[in-house]
Design an enzyme around this catalytic site. Structure first.
Site, PDB file in Angstrom:
ATOM      1  N   SER A 153       0.584  -1.420  -0.159  1.00 11.00           N
ATOM      2  CA  SER A 153      -0.157  -0.066  -0.062  1.00 11.00           C
ATOM      3  C   SER A 153       0.943   0.976   0.635  1.00 11.00           C
ATOM      4  O   SER A 153       0.505   1.940  -0.806  1.00 11.00           O
ATOM      5  CB  SER A 153      -0.968  -0.333   1.227  1.00 11.00           C
ATOM      6  OG  SER A 153      -0.138   0.243   2.503  1.00 11.00           O
ATOM      7  N   TYR A 154       2.315   1.455   0.861  1.00  5.66           N
ATOM      8  CA  TYR A 154       3.168   2.253   0.622  1.00  5.66           C
ATOM      9  C   TYR A 154       4.210   2.700  -0.508  1.00  5.66           C
ATOM     10  O   TYR A 154       3.541   3.884  -1.864  1.00  5.66           O
ATOM     11  CB  TYR A 154       3.666   2.368   2.129  1.00  5.66           C
ATOM     12  CG  TYR A 154       5.311   3.262   2.064  1.00  5.66           C
ATOM     13  CD1 TYR A 154       4.739   4.207   2.652  1.00  5.66           C
ATOM     14  CD2 TYR A 154       6.346   2.999   2.030  1.00  5.66           C
ATOM     15  CE1 TYR A 154       5.523   5.341   3.453  1.00  5.66           C
ATOM     16  CE2 TYR A 154       6.647   3.954   2.471  1.00  5.66           C
ATOM     17  CZ  TYR A 154       6.855   4.728   2.469  1.00  5.66           C
ATOM     18  OH  TYR A 154       7.402   6.142   2.795  1.00  5.66           O
ATOM     19  N   ALA A 155       4.083   1.529  -1.136  1.00  2.08           N
ATOM     20  CA  ALA A 155       5.282   1.122  -3.047  1.00  2.08           C
ATOM     21  C   ALA A 155       4.057   1.913  -3.209  1.00  2.08           C
ATOM     22  O   ALA A 155       4.418   2.882  -3.981  1.00  2.08           O
ATOM     23  CB  ALA A 155       5.180  -0.223  -2.442  1.00  2.08           C
ATOM     24  N   LYS A 158       3.504   5.806  -3.015  1.00  4.64           N
ATOM     25  CA  LYS A 158       5.157   6.560  -3.281  1.00  4.64           C
ATOM     26  C   LYS A 158       4.924   6.326  -5.277  1.00  4.64           C
ATOM     27  O   LYS A 158       5.280   7.862  -5.803  1.00  4.64           O
ATOM     28  CB  LYS A 158       5.756   6.129  -2.719  1.00  4.64           C
ATOM     29  CG  LYS A 158       5.633   6.153  -1.501  1.00  4.64           C
ATOM     30  CD  LYS A 158       5.763   7.435  -0.774  1.00  4.64           C
ATOM     31  CE  LYS A 158       5.928   8.114   0.193  1.00  4.64           C
ATOM     32  NZ  LYS A 158       6.044   9.521   0.817  1.00  4.64           N
TER      33      LYS A 158
END
Length: 251
Positions: A153-155, A158
């Site tokens: 989810s972060y990747a 970003k």
């Protein structure tokens, strides 16, 4: 004469960690800084430190997930400080989880605190940055560039930020606005806590960094942010700057 004399900057997530490091670097170079952060107690403490160098600096309590209030953050800065020269979209929250276990809640947390605030704050700041021929600094991560496990989810958020930044660089260039990205590895409080809990994994991470150390919040990450916010980088836009000790080498 310092590099950011008479500049006004807005930094999200500026109360602690990388955000605070950049804020301190900015005020020491002559800027007045507005920090927007969810943590009001820490924000007020950081504000006192900033005001030792830039008395007009300000703290804005803000939950970036409240999308309808994002434009108001920019407006508060302009109303009080008269203009906006630099927008730094640094804040981002997420939870580590595998793709197999990822839920809509995980995606919402990451995009609502990272991608969407970056996009909507750029929109809100654009009219004022046109007036100052200002700078935008957004934040990416090696987690997205390299595809780190349990960081789906972060990747995703970003890399979405990297994509919209490249578009913004192309669209805003005609107004003299530079839009760039920092992708850091930094000695943040979160990394320090993780290192204390997982010393072997921490050492393995250090061993993958050619310079064998984490970036200092103000001295390394903050100094690169100063460069990107100053006239020294006037002919750089749309770029991802890896401030990670050589851990990732873009091609």
């Amino acid at each position: 004469m310092t590099k950011l004399t008479n500049k006004v900057a807005l930094i999200t997530g500026g109360a602690s960690g990388i955000g605070k490091g950049m804020a301190m670097a900015f005020v020491k170079e002559g800027a007045t800084v507005a920090i927007a952060d969810l943590n009001e107690e820490v924000g007020q403490q950081t504000l006192k430190e900033l005001q030792q160098y830039a008395p007009d600096s300000m703290f804005i309590p803000a939950n970036l997930a409240e999308r309808d209030k994002l434009a108001g953050i920019v407006q508060q800065v302009v109303d009080r400080l008269g203009k906006l020269d630099i927008l730094v979209n640094n804040a981002h929250a997420s939870k580590m989880v595998s793709i197999a276990e990822m839920t809509q809640e995980h995606l919402d947390l990451s995009f609502n605190t990272g991608f969407y605030p970056t996009l909507y704050l750029m929109q809100a700041a654009l009219p004022y940055l046109k007036e100052t021929k200002g700078n935008i600094i957004n934040f990416a991560s090696g987690a997205g560039i390299n595809g780190d496990v349990n960081q789906g989810s972060y990747a995703a958020a970003k890399e979405a930020i990297r994509g919209i930044t490249r578009v913004a660089a192309n669209e805003f260039g005609e107004f003299g606005i530079n839009v760039n990205i920092i992708s850091p590895i930094a000695n943040s409080p979160g990394i320090q806590q993780w290192g204390a809990e997982h010393p072997e994994e921490y050492q393995a991470m250090l061993n993958r960094i050619p310079l064998r150390r984490l970036g200092e919040l103000e001295g390394d990450i903050g100094r690169v942010a100063v460069f990107l916010a100053s006239e020294d980088s006037a002919y750089i836009t749309g770029q991802t700057i890896m401030v990670d000790g050589g851990a990732t080498k873009l091609r």
